[in-house]
Write an enzyme that holds these catalytic residues in place. Sequence first.
Site, mmCIF file in Angstrom:
data_model
loop_
_atom_site.group_PDB
_atom_site.id
_atom_site.type_symbol
_atom_site.label_atom_id
_atom_site.label_comp_id
_atom_site.label_asym_id
_atom_site.label_seq_id
_atom_site.Cartn_x
_atom_site.Cartn_y
_atom_site.Cartn_z
ATOM 1 N N GLU A 1 45.151 42.698 40.796
ATOM 2 C CA GLU A 1 43.586 42.973 40.462
ATOM 3 C C GLU A 1 43.549 44.507 40.193
ATOM 4 O O GLU A 1 42.956 44.766 39.313
ATOM 5 C CB GLU A 1 42.734 42.501 41.671
ATOM 6 N N HIS B 1 37.552 37.366 44.225
ATOM 7 C CA HIS B 1 38.692 37.473 43.414
ATOM 8 C C HIS B 1 38.897 38.585 42.844
ATOM 9 O O HIS B 1 40.022 38.998 42.959
ATOM 10 C CB HIS B 1 38.262 36.492 42.078
ATOM 11 N N HIS C 1 42.832 45.879 36.494
ATOM 12 C CA HIS C 1 41.255 46.088 36.293
ATOM 13 C C HIS C 1 40.855 47.518 36.672
ATOM 14 O O HIS C 1 40.330 48.327 36.166
ATOM 15 C CB HIS C 1 40.356 44.897 37.018
#
Length: 295
Positions: free
Chosen positions: A162, A104, A166
């Site tokens: 992502e 993920h 992040h």
Amino acid sequence: MASLRAVFAYASNFVSQFPLSLSNPPNPLSVISPQASIHTGSSITPYDPLTGAPSCPLDGPVSCHNTSAADSCCFIYPGGRLLLTQFWDEKVHVGGSEEDWTVHGLWPDLCDGSYDQYCGMAPRFDNISKVLEHYGQDELLADMNRYWLANYGSNDHLWAHEYNKHATCINTLAPSCYGENYTPGLEVVDYFVRAFSLFKMLDTYRALYNVGIEPNYKKTYSLDVIQSTLEEFSGSRVILKCTGRHHNVLHEAWYVYFVKGSLQSGDFVPAKDTFKGDHGNCASQVRYLPKRSHR
């Protein structure tokens, strides 16, 4: 194509559990190349950042364990608690993935368990595939297209999401940390190499299979047994997430780490402490369902 356990050796014996007081503990989760073979033993082929990444001292502080000022390029702050998160997908996305958990993301939570997002500490990128291709990371890209899969939309869209949400909150990926040889995209390579390398060490399917927990339509399993199995396997705190009306369908596993040094060249240190948000949402008995065939 072979499943993850046929490609990457089972890594349970690699994960060390050592006290933070050691000045230079042996850490099997030190950086490794995504193309390097994983084998038992004390030697691991190191991943050397492409160019200009900080060279950090071996006795530097562990993230979330330092109260004084530290080199901002050798100490992840403020998001020093990193979560390697995996999916157990509902359906098979690519051939041979019936037994594979998939990536993920790699998320830098703050030390108290809360988190920032879209921080701007590193530049944003929307063309992850092109960046990786530009830097000759074709094998890494092929691995990501096999194990870092979007449930909806394109894989490239997931990777950009992502990264931008992040990775831009990881201060050691700042261009200034790469020195005068910095060129745009080096931080993209380092982020995805580190995330995927850590994922390769954490074969969730095999860890559960070895204690008799495998996908089955008819069985239910104790959440406590699943959690304790994965925590013993990884040495770290593990957060489990479930779907379904009763939150009883196993869907995600989050492995929690600190980092000693920079993201680019540091060691992942298993985190075992309690913190805000360290509990999942699963029922006490959960189902671990086989993946549906992709149509």
